[in-house]
Write a protein that holds these residues in place. Structure first.
Motif, PDB file in Angstrom:
ATOM      1  N   MET A 138       0.835  -1.176   0.000  1.00  0.00           N
ATOM      2  CA  MET A 138       0.000   0.000   0.000  1.00  0.00           C
ATOM      3  C   MET A 138       0.885   1.246   0.000  1.00  0.00           C
ATOM      4  O   MET A 138       1.884   1.290   0.702  1.00  0.00           O
ATOM      5  N   LEU A 139       0.514   2.197  -0.831  1.00  0.00           N
ATOM      6  CA  LEU A 139       1.273   3.444  -0.949  1.00  0.00           C
ATOM      7  C   LEU A 139       0.481   4.595  -0.342  1.00  0.00           C
ATOM      8  O   LEU A 139      -0.722   4.720  -0.599  1.00  0.00           O
ATOM      9  N   LEU A 140       1.163   5.423   0.416  1.00  0.00           N
ATOM     10  CA  LEU A 140       0.564   6.629   0.973  1.00  0.00           C
ATOM     11  C   LEU A 140       1.280   7.818   0.344  1.00  0.00           C
ATOM     12  O   LEU A 140       2.502   7.932   0.442  1.00  0.00           O
ATOM     13  N   VAL A 141       0.523   8.687  -0.323  1.00  0.00           N
ATOM     14  CA  VAL A 141       1.099   9.884  -0.926  1.00  0.00           C
ATOM     15  C   VAL A 141       0.746  11.080  -0.049  1.00  0.00           C
ATOM     16  O   VAL A 141      -0.430  11.397   0.145  1.00  0.00           O
ATOM     17  N   MET A 142       1.782  11.708   0.503  1.00  0.00           N
ATOM     18  CA  MET A 142       1.634  12.924   1.311  1.00  0.00           C
ATOM     19  C   MET A 142       2.156  14.068   0.464  1.00  0.00           C
ATOM     20  O   MET A 142       3.361  14.183   0.245  1.00  0.00           O
ATOM     21  N   GLY A 143       1.243  14.885  -0.032  1.00  0.00           N
ATOM     22  CA  GLY A 143       1.687  15.956  -0.902  1.00  0.00           C
ATOM     23  C   GLY A 143       0.857  17.204  -0.752  1.00  0.00           C
ATOM     24  O   GLY A 143       0.019  17.329   0.138  1.00  0.00           O
ATOM     25  N   ASP A 144       1.115  18.121  -1.680  1.00  0.00           N
ATOM     26  CA  ASP A 144       0.380  19.378  -1.728  1.00  0.00           C
ATOM     27  C   ASP A 144      -0.446  19.409  -3.014  1.00  0.00           C
ATOM     28  O   ASP A 144      -0.811  18.357  -3.540  1.00  0.00           O
ATOM     29  N   SER A 145      -0.706  20.594  -3.532  1.00  0.00           N
ATOM     30  CA  SER A 145      -1.567  20.729  -4.704  1.00  0.00           C
ATOM     31  C   SER A 145      -1.048  19.976  -5.925  1.00  0.00           C
ATOM     32  O   SER A 145      -1.825  19.564  -6.778  1.00  0.00           O
ATOM     33  N   LEU A 146       0.269  19.761  -6.007  1.00  0.00           N
ATOM     34  CA  LEU A 146       0.833  19.059  -7.166  1.00  0.00           C
ATOM     35  C   LEU A 146       0.383  17.603  -7.201  1.00  0.00           C
ATOM     36  O   LEU A 146       0.300  17.000  -8.269  1.00  0.00           O
ATOM     37  N   SER A 147       0.082  17.041  -6.040  1.00  0.00           N
ATOM     38  CA  SER A 147      -0.407  15.666  -5.970  1.00  0.00           C
ATOM     39  C   SER A 147      -1.904  15.589  -5.703  1.00  0.00           C
ATOM     40  O   SER A 147      -2.506  14.538  -5.833  1.00  0.00           O
ATOM     41  N   ALA A 148      -2.504  16.715  -5.321  1.00  0.00           N
ATOM     42  CA  ALA A 148      -3.943  16.758  -5.023  1.00  0.00           C
ATOM     43  C   ALA A 148      -4.770  17.132  -6.255  1.00  0.00           C
ATOM     44  O   ALA A 148      -5.959  17.384  -6.135  1.00  0.00           O
ATOM     45  N   ALA A 149      -4.132  17.203  -7.416  1.00  0.00           N
ATOM     46  CA  ALA A 149      -4.824  17.512  -8.680  1.00  0.00           C
ATOM     47  C   ALA A 149      -5.513  18.877  -8.643  1.00  0.00           C
ATOM     48  O   ALA A 149      -6.644  19.026  -9.105  1.00  0.00           O
ATOM     49  N   TYR A 150      -4.811  19.871  -8.137  1.00  0.00           N
ATOM     50  CA  TYR A 150      -5.372  21.216  -8.043  1.00  0.00           C
ATOM     51  C   TYR A 150      -5.717  21.768  -9.422  1.00  0.00           C
ATOM     52  O   TYR A 150      -4.900  21.726 -10.348  1.00  0.00           O
TER      53      TYR A 150
END
Length: 183
Positions: free
Chosen positions: A1-13
């Motif tokens: 299982m992968l957990l992605v902790m990001g900002d708008s670049l990974s949140a599809a802003y």
């Protein structure tokens, strides 16, 4: 299982939810591994560091992808503070048994060379200190290309998302394969 902790670049802003690189990653994995995208637009390293322990406990990820720093940099926060929060997240992830992948970003040139160098140097230092895999620049092949950045000049378009995944995939794929074979 992968957990992605990001900002708008990974949140599809600013683009349709299913078109972001993290959604494309989930599709590419085709059920082989689950992806939890815990990214939040506007997230700073300090906000993510506060949220991570609960997420680690809840999801017990095999791999934690840290895509943070853009908002710290754009706010002019001290690189040392950013580095401390990132180190805390790396240590918490590793203590929970997860591998960590760092996704580096850069900040605009108008912040000055010294600040940019201090800021981008954090990723390299952390990767070296903790023996982590690193994608040096998440937006390689995106930032200067016509049509791949939104009008704000900060956020990538939907058309850029496959390239972003291609920047991450060569480093992430062996980590996933390792987990699937030995997980």
């Amino acid at each position: 299982m992968l957990l992605v902790m990001g900002d708008s670049l990974s949140a599809a802003y600013g683009i349709e939810q299913g078109t972001g690189w993290v959604s494309l990653l989930q599709a590419r994995l085709d059920g082989k591994a689950r992806v939890v995208n815990a990214s939040i637009s506007g997230e700073t390293s300090s906000g993510a560091a506060a949220r991570l322990p609960d997420l680690l406990g809840q999801h017990e990820p095999d791999i934690v992808v840290l895509e943070l720093g853009g908002n710290d940099g754009l706010r002019g926060l001290p690189p040392r503070q950013f580095e401390t929060h990132m180190a805390d997240m790396i240590e918490a992830s590793q203590a929970s048994g997860a591998e960590v992948l760092l996704l580096g970003i850069d900040i605009p040139p108008n912040y000055g060379r010294a600040y940019r160098d201090a800021f981008t140097g954090v990723y390299t230092r952390l990767a070296d200190d903790y023996d982590l895999s690193l994608v040096p620049f998440l937006l390689e092949g995106v930032v200067l290309e016509d049509g791949l950045m939104q009008s704000d000049g900060i956020h990538p378009t939907a058309a850029a998302q496959p390239q972003i995944l291609e920047n991450v995939w060569p480093i992430l794929e062996p980590m996933i394969e390792e987990e699937l074979n030995h997980g």
